[in-house]
Design a protein around this motif. Structure first.
Motif, PDB file in Angstrom:
ATOM      1  N   ALA A 124      26.578 -29.975  80.911  1.00 38.73           N
ATOM      2  CA  ALA A 124      27.161 -31.291  80.623  1.00 38.73           C
ATOM      3  C   ALA A 124      27.665 -31.935  81.909  1.00 38.73           C
ATOM      4  O   ALA A 124      27.529 -33.137  82.124  1.00 38.73           O
ATOM      5  CB  ALA A 124      28.304 -31.148  79.628  1.00 38.73           C
ATOM      6  N   ARG A 162      24.718 -33.129  83.993  1.00 45.78           N
ATOM      7  CA  ARG A 162      24.034 -34.300  83.444  1.00 45.78           C
ATOM      8  C   ARG A 162      24.979 -35.466  83.180  1.00 45.78           C
ATOM      9  O   ARG A 162      24.573 -36.488  82.664  1.00 45.78           O
ATOM     10  CB  ARG A 162      23.300 -33.911  82.153  1.00 45.78           C
ATOM     11  CG  ARG A 162      22.035 -33.095  82.444  1.00 45.78           C
ATOM     12  CD  ARG A 162      21.503 -32.409  81.227  1.00 45.78           C
ATOM     13  NE  ARG A 162      21.399 -33.291  80.063  1.00 45.78           N
ATOM     14  CZ  ARG A 162      21.260 -32.856  78.806  1.00 45.78           C
ATOM     15  NH1 ARG A 162      21.240 -31.560  78.574  1.00 45.78           N
ATOM     16  NH2 ARG A 162      21.148 -33.699  77.815  1.00 45.78           N
ATOM     17  N   LEU A 200      27.333 -36.054  80.970  1.00 44.05           N
ATOM     18  CA  LEU A 200      27.370 -36.510  79.582  1.00 44.05           C
ATOM     19  C   LEU A 200      28.690 -37.207  79.278  1.00 44.05           C
ATOM     20  O   LEU A 200      29.697 -36.955  79.927  1.00 44.05           O
ATOM     21  CB  LEU A 200      27.211 -35.315  78.629  1.00 44.05           C
ATOM     22  CG  LEU A 200      25.846 -34.645  78.545  1.00 44.05           C
ATOM     23  CD1 LEU A 200      25.857 -33.592  77.454  1.00 44.05           C
ATOM     24  CD2 LEU A 200      24.745 -35.661  78.269  1.00 44.05           C
ATOM     25  N   LYS A 211      29.913 -37.099  73.574  1.00 46.13           N
ATOM     26  CA  LYS A 211      28.724 -36.253  73.424  1.00 46.13           C
ATOM     27  C   LYS A 211      29.067 -34.785  73.621  1.00 46.13           C
ATOM     28  O   LYS A 211      28.647 -33.915  72.865  1.00 46.13           O
ATOM     29  CB  LYS A 211      27.668 -36.678  74.472  1.00 46.13           C
ATOM     30  CG  LYS A 211      26.619 -37.609  73.913  1.00 46.13           C
ATOM     31  CD  LYS A 211      25.281 -36.898  74.008  1.00 46.13           C
ATOM     32  CE  LYS A 211      24.428 -36.962  72.781  1.00 46.13           C
ATOM     33  NZ  LYS A 211      23.785 -38.177  72.463  1.00 46.13           N
ATOM     34  N   ILE A 212      29.835 -34.522  74.689  1.00 43.49           N
ATOM     35  CA  ILE A 212      30.148 -33.128  74.995  1.00 43.49           C
ATOM     36  C   ILE A 212      31.077 -32.541  73.929  1.00 43.49           C
ATOM     37  O   ILE A 212      30.927 -31.385  73.535  1.00 43.49           O
ATOM     38  CB  ILE A 212      30.722 -32.971  76.432  1.00 43.49           C
ATOM     39  CG1 ILE A 212      31.086 -31.526  76.727  1.00 43.49           C
ATOM     40  CG2 ILE A 212      31.904 -33.842  76.721  1.00 43.49           C
ATOM     41  CD1 ILE A 212      29.905 -30.647  76.910  1.00 43.49           C
TER      42      ILE A 212
END
Lengths: 204, 375
Positions: free
Chosen positions: B166, B169, B171, B175-176
């Motif tokens: 995470a 990227r 995130l 989302k995480i």
């Protein structure tokens, strides 16, 4: 230099790709193949080709099938109001063997495992919510989802994820029980299972 | 628990066979002759693990395919079991009376507590050593706990991998949080189990320590949860749930799990002062010894029998006064194995002991004491 002539070496290499097959087994398999008559090998090759060409995922439940929808989804006698979620097609077979489950299935083809790079997007989950709508389910409302993923940390996380996903729908969500194998002796059950069984005991 | 006979083949430099006494056994020999290797054999037979290396394959004698350890134990007056450990390559197999057993089932046969220089890390090393000490104590009296710790570290590893990914990227927090939720939910339930078990074992160890098993030093321990000043530990489940929700961003920035019992520690105090910081090295040894004795007592409370007690290089670790007190305490309780290079040690404490001489790996029981092992 190669130990074997090139075609044999290549066959051994191919066998080695198979799960659970090491170098020695691969050698044994290759020489077994060499000794068999050509007709038998042709049938073997044909079955490999056929499985790849004819087997597809059922568009409803993701089961492996040669007709879409699969035999379970197409069977009018199955109870469409209950869906059992499993990790792999062979898990479906295990549930099916009981002959006591008459509902439909949904196969995820794996379980969540960040270490192996498997997130929700890698599982076949996207088609789960749409298929539960009555208009996609022969007009039948789904009453219960049974989550039958494996009792491992990965299976639990997957079960958890799906339960969260289904919560807004208000559909009843259940998890299969864990504990004593039936027909065995208490003595032969490992401590961990026994521990779980004790924790999950019920009133009589 | 009683080990009556011991044999080893192709294990490091040791060879031969010996009978063991039911009380104190002294392995006597010069340095480098293989005394500790023999102790290691007993430890492997008892716990399936070495106290020295995680790579058991290194213990197979050079040019040999496998090593074999055999121990006979007296389960009751009329029942004896033969335990076998075969180490081959990187795998090990254990059997009871010629029948192969899973490690989990095998573990109930024999148990040993070890005191050596490495174990001192429990007192003066990193928190990880103390967490392992507690987890081992729990497992000894409640074997299914093995699964709990295995599950816990698996969940943490999966979560770490998720957090790292995470972070890389970048995130969004939402989302995480969503991806973490199924892992955190499991973490809460397993972490609560770990917390509960460790708090309980600390209570039990403390009540054994309070009996002042021997000597005058007052050792006490306290479980130091990493959530201690963060809220009400009595409702651990609610507390850790809240912390996990609150710290998602911090965990993502760190790229690994920040909340849970893998960050906990154990405080060991001598007369109220932290022994890791303020204790002399002699006091640290005493503390470890007292902790091990407490372990032995808890094991007895639970199982109704004493584990074996293995003390490596005993006179390097403890002075004769303490050894005297210790051996007096152990007598009538545990079957004890000690190693020493000093003849004077055998002269001082050997009168009621079985003495085994170790030379060039070979073990020979002294003639005068052979009968004592027959029971």
């Amino acid at each position: 230099m190669l130990d074997y002539s090139e075609p044999v070496a290549r066959l051994i290499d191919e066998f080695k790709r198979l799960p659970g097959v090491g170098h020695k087994s691969a050698q044994r398999l290759a020489f077994y193949i060499l000794r068999r008559p050509k007709t038998e090998i042709d049938a073997f090759v044909e079955s490999l080709r056929e499985v790849k060409e004819k087997i597809v995922f059922c568009s409803t439940c993701n089961n492996l099938t040669d007709v879409d929808p699969c035999l379970y989804c197409a069977n009018p006698k199955r109870d469409r109001s209950i869906v059992c979620i499993v990790e792999e097609p062979y898990n479906l077979v295990a549930v099916e063997k009981t002959r006591s489950f008459r509902g439909l299935y949904h196969i995820l083809h794996g379980s969540l495992s960040p270490i192996r790079g498997v997130g929700p997007d890698e599982l076949m989950i996207a088609n789960l919510l749409p298929r539960l709508l009555p208009e996609n389910n022969d007009g039948v409302e789904v009453q219960e989802i049974i989550i039958a993923t494996n009792p491992t940390t990965e299976g639990e996380a997957t079960a958890n994820y799906i339960a969260r996903l289904l919560k807004p729908l208000g559909v009843r969500c259940t998890r299969i029980a864990m504990g004593m194998p039936v027909g065995s002796d208490l003595e032969y059950v490992d401590e961990v299972t026994m521990d779980k069984a004790l924790a999950n005991r019920h009133e009589m | 628990m009683l080990l009556t006979e011991l044999e080893a083949r192709n294990f490091r430099n040791v060879r031969g066979k010996t009978v063991c006494g039911s009380g104190l056994n002294i392995l006597l020999g010069d340095n480098g002759q293989g005394k500790t290797n023999w102790l290691e054999c007993i430890h492997i037979l008892a716990t399936t693990r070495s106290f020295r290396t995680s790579k058991l394959s290194e213990s197979i004698r050079f040019d040999e395919p496998s090593a074999l350890l055999v121990g006979k134990i007296q389960v009751s007056e009329d029942i004896a079991h033969e335990l076998r450990a075969v180490i081959e390559g990187t795998s090990k197999a254990f059997s009871v009376n010629g029948k192969r057993e899973t490690i989990q089932r095998y573990l109930g046969e024999l148990h040993a507590v070890v005191f050596n220089a490495d174990e001192l890390e429990v007192v003066r090393g990193t928190p990880e050593n103390r967490r392992r000490f507690l987890d081992d104590s729990i497992t000894a009296i409640h074997p299914p706990y093995v699964q709990t710790t295995a599950d816990y570290s698996k969940i943490v590893r999966q979560k770490n991998s998720l957090l790292q990914n995470a972070r890389d990227r970048e995130l969004s927090l939402e989302k995480i949080s969503e991806a973490l939720a199924p892992w955190n939910e499991q973490l809460v339930s397993v972490a609560s189990k770990v917390h509960r078990s460790r708090v309980r074992i600390v209570e039990r160890l403390n009540s054994a320590l309070a009996k002042g098993l021997f000597g005058e030093e007052k050792i006490a321990i306290r479980y130091l949860s990493s959530l201690e000043d963060k809220g009400d530990l009595n409702d651990y489940e609610a507390l850790i749930t809240e912390r996990l929700e609150m710290r998602v961003q911090a965990e993502m920035v760190a790229g690994h799990s920040l909340i849970g019992p893998h960050r906990d520690d154990l405080e060991i105090t001598l007369n109220g002062r932290d022994i890791r910081k303020f204790g002399s090295s002699g006091q640290q040894r005493s503390a470890l010894l007292l902790l091990q004795l407490a372990n032995i007592e808890i094991f007895f409370e639970q199982r109704g029998e004493y584990p074996l007690f293995l003390l490596d290089d005993i006179d390097a670790e403890l002075d004769y006064r303490r050894i005297g007190q210790l051996l007096e305490y152990l007598s009538g309780r545990t079957q004890t194995f000690v190693t020493t290079s000093k003849e004077s040690f055998a002269d001082e404490f050997g009168s009621l002991a079985t003495i085994m001489r170790v030379k060039d790996g070979e073990i020979t029981p002294s003639l005068s004491t052979v009968q004592s092992a027959g029971m």
